[in-house]
Design a protein around this motif. Structure first.
Motif, mmCIF file in Angstrom:
data_model
loop_
_atom_site.group_PDB
_atom_site.id
_atom_site.type_symbol
_atom_site.label_atom_id
_atom_site.label_comp_id
_atom_site.label_asym_id
_atom_site.label_seq_id
_atom_site.Cartn_x
_atom_site.Cartn_y
_atom_site.Cartn_z
ATOM 1 N N ALA A 124 0.910 -0.988 -0.079
ATOM 2 C CA ALA A 124 -0.154 -0.103 -0.247
ATOM 3 C C ALA A 124 0.995 1.397 -0.020
ATOM 4 O O ALA A 124 0.220 2.414 -0.209
ATOM 5 C CB ALA A 124 -0.849 -0.041 1.206
ATOM 6 N N ASP A 125 2.254 1.170 0.104
ATOM 7 C CA ASP A 125 3.083 2.074 0.263
ATOM 8 C C ASP A 125 3.577 2.572 -1.055
ATOM 9 O O ASP A 125 4.812 2.563 -1.570
ATOM 10 C CB ASP A 125 4.195 2.222 1.022
ATOM 11 N N ILE A 126 2.451 3.372 -1.814
ATOM 12 C CA ILE A 126 3.114 3.744 -3.402
ATOM 13 C C ILE A 126 2.307 5.350 -3.264
ATOM 14 O O ILE A 126 1.267 5.910 -2.517
ATOM 15 C CB ILE A 126 2.279 2.838 -4.330
ATOM 16 N N GLU A 170 -5.136 1.269 -3.958
ATOM 17 C CA GLU A 170 -4.141 0.873 -4.921
ATOM 18 C C GLU A 170 -3.168 0.073 -4.120
ATOM 19 O O GLU A 170 -2.769 0.301 -3.362
ATOM 20 C CB GLU A 170 -3.579 1.951 -5.728
ATOM 21 N N PHE A 171 -2.698 -1.343 -5.013
ATOM 22 C CA PHE A 171 -1.779 -2.126 -4.066
ATOM 23 C C PHE A 171 -0.703 -2.335 -5.324
ATOM 24 O O PHE A 171 -1.009 -2.408 -6.447
ATOM 25 C CB PHE A 171 -2.380 -3.322 -3.716
ATOM 26 N N TYR A 172 0.533 -2.751 -4.768
ATOM 27 C CA TYR A 172 1.790 -2.863 -5.577
ATOM 28 C C TYR A 172 2.635 -4.158 -5.270
ATOM 29 O O TYR A 172 2.728 -4.189 -4.229
ATOM 30 C CB TYR A 172 2.669 -1.646 -5.580
ATOM 31 N N PHE A 173 2.576 -5.128 -6.355
ATOM 32 C CA PHE A 173 3.392 -6.501 -5.955
ATOM 33 C C PHE A 173 4.224 -6.798 -7.005
ATOM 34 O O PHE A 173 3.927 -6.421 -8.245
ATOM 35 C CB PHE A 173 2.100 -7.552 -5.900
ATOM 36 N N GLY A 174 5.311 -7.335 -6.591
ATOM 37 C CA GLY A 174 6.222 -7.964 -7.467
ATOM 38 C C GLY A 174 6.620 -9.467 -7.272
ATOM 39 O O GLY A 174 6.776 -9.863 -6.168
ATOM 40 N N GLN A 175 6.681 -10.280 -8.383
ATOM 41 C CA GLN A 175 7.018 -11.674 -8.082
ATOM 42 C C GLN A 175 8.495 -11.814 -8.704
ATOM 43 O O GLN A 175 8.769 -11.335 -9.783
ATOM 44 C CB GLN A 175 5.962 -12.438 -8.976
ATOM 45 N N HIS A 176 9.172 -12.679 -8.079
ATOM 46 C CA HIS A 176 10.554 -13.049 -8.600
ATOM 47 C C HIS A 176 10.811 -14.248 -8.032
ATOM 48 O O HIS A 176 10.320 -14.966 -7.098
ATOM 49 C CB HIS A 176 11.544 -12.217 -8.521
#
Length: 356
Positions: free
Chosen positions: A57-59, A198-204
């Motif tokens: 949520a920190d965007i 708004e939410f922010y996610f990243g996959q690796h």
């Protein structure tokens, strides 16, 4: 450990090497690549962090202005040791101490003034390639820095969309796997539809020399990466980071709408991005915000080096799990985040106990 500075790094990868690496070339000499790989896999534990998982949520807030401006951005490649899961330590490479790196938000027509500050306490050279930058290597050559150096880059955001940025040194696959990727959002001139959250996610994926959950320090395993056999596949840098058992889920209320920005760093695996118990109400594939959105999408493939932007709504309460539908990655390797909806039940939509 051999001394690393800009001159020795650029000499090691050959004249023009910094330019070629921005195009993912492996034209550096075998000796130089081997030396850098040995250095990278034996880095000191200089800095211990309690957390590398980005807060979803920190965007930055949506852009309300109607004119372009200059936007100052600072990225610091920070090498830190943190826990992938309880008791398992790993040396991450991050932007600004988090995985994925900070979401950068600008508007089409804005000028980005980037300061790229490689801290002196780092062991390695780093840089950044912006897929949103219309220029050679996306800025990778211009930002190639040894520890203790600062570089600056200026580029205009000429096309809207959600784009990955990532490290692009010769061993770029290792650096990305260790956490060096993020998302830059270039809003269209007319902005984006209003949502409640708004939410922010990243996959690796992370490749280590030990089995998953074995306590202690895990070293990066180049052989496992070549075989594309990851120990962990994670969302936001750590195993089940955005769940009640770790740092907590993202939270909404029933009736809310949410927009999700999702980036796949890879470096190798495509995500089959799926919200369990829900669908993507609207979805912009590959982060293209100038195309007509797809609607009611159950699962979207997001390849390494790409993104998607998608919306959800929440007619009933509960935990909505965001996963890679290659489900072994969820059950065995740590790939899950949760959005938790609080509010009254709605038995007309979903009744888990009919007749009671």
């Amino acid at each position: 450990m051999p001394e690393l500075n800009r001159r020795t790094v650029l000499q090691g990868i050959g004249l023009g090497g910094a330019a070629s690496l921005a195009g993912c070339s492996t034209s550096s000499t075998p000796e130089a690549t081997q030396t850098q790989t040995q250095t990278e896999t034996t880095m000191n534990e200089q800095k211990m962090a309690s957390r590398v998982a980005a807060d979803p949520a920190d965007i930055p807030s949506p852009i309300s202005r109607t004119e372009p401006k200059e936007v100052d951005v600072t990225l610091r490649p920070e090498e830190v040791t943190a826990e992938i899961e309880d008791g398992v330590r790993f040396k991450y490479m991050t932007y600004n101490g988090q995985v994925p790196g900070p979401l950068i938000r600008v508007r089409k027509g804005d000028t980005v003034n980037l300061t790229f500050d490689n801290p002196a306490e780092n062991d390695l050279p780093h840089n950044v390639d912006f897929h949103a930058a219309a220029g050679p290597g996306g800025g990778a050559e211009a930002t190639m820095t040894a520890p203790g150096e600062t570089a600056r880059l200026k580029f205009k955001a000429t096309y809207p969309g959600a784009y990955i940025y990532h490290c692009a040194v010769p061993n770029l696959d290792m650096h990305i796997s260790a956490g060096m990727f993020g998302l830059i959002l270039v809003e269209p001139e007319d902005g984006l539809p209003e949502v409640d959250h708004e939410f922010y996610f990243g996959q690796h994926e992370i490749y280590t020399n030990e089995r998953a959950s074995k306590k202690g320090k895990h070293e990066f395993d180049m052989g496992a990466m070549r075989r594309e056999e990851p120990t962990y596949v994670v969302i936001n840098g750590e195993k089940y980071a955005c769940t009640p058992d770790k740092y907590g889920p993202a939270k909404v209320e029933t009736g809310d709408t949410a927009r999700v920005y999702f980036v796949t760093g890879g470096p190798n695996l495509t995500s089959s991005f799926h919200p369990i118990g829900n669908v993507w109400k609207k979805l912009w594939p590959e982060g293209s915000l100038t195309t007509r959105p797809q609607t009611h999408i159950q699962t979207k493939q997001v390849a390494p080096g790409s993104t998607t932007v998608a919306t959800m709504d929440f007619p009933v309460p509960g935990d909505f799990k965001l996963v890679d539908h290659s489900l072994t990655r969820v059950a065995r390797k740590g790939c899950m985040a949760i959005v938790q909806a609080d509010g009254p039940e709605n038995s007309e939509v979903f009744d888990p106990n009919p007749g009671k």
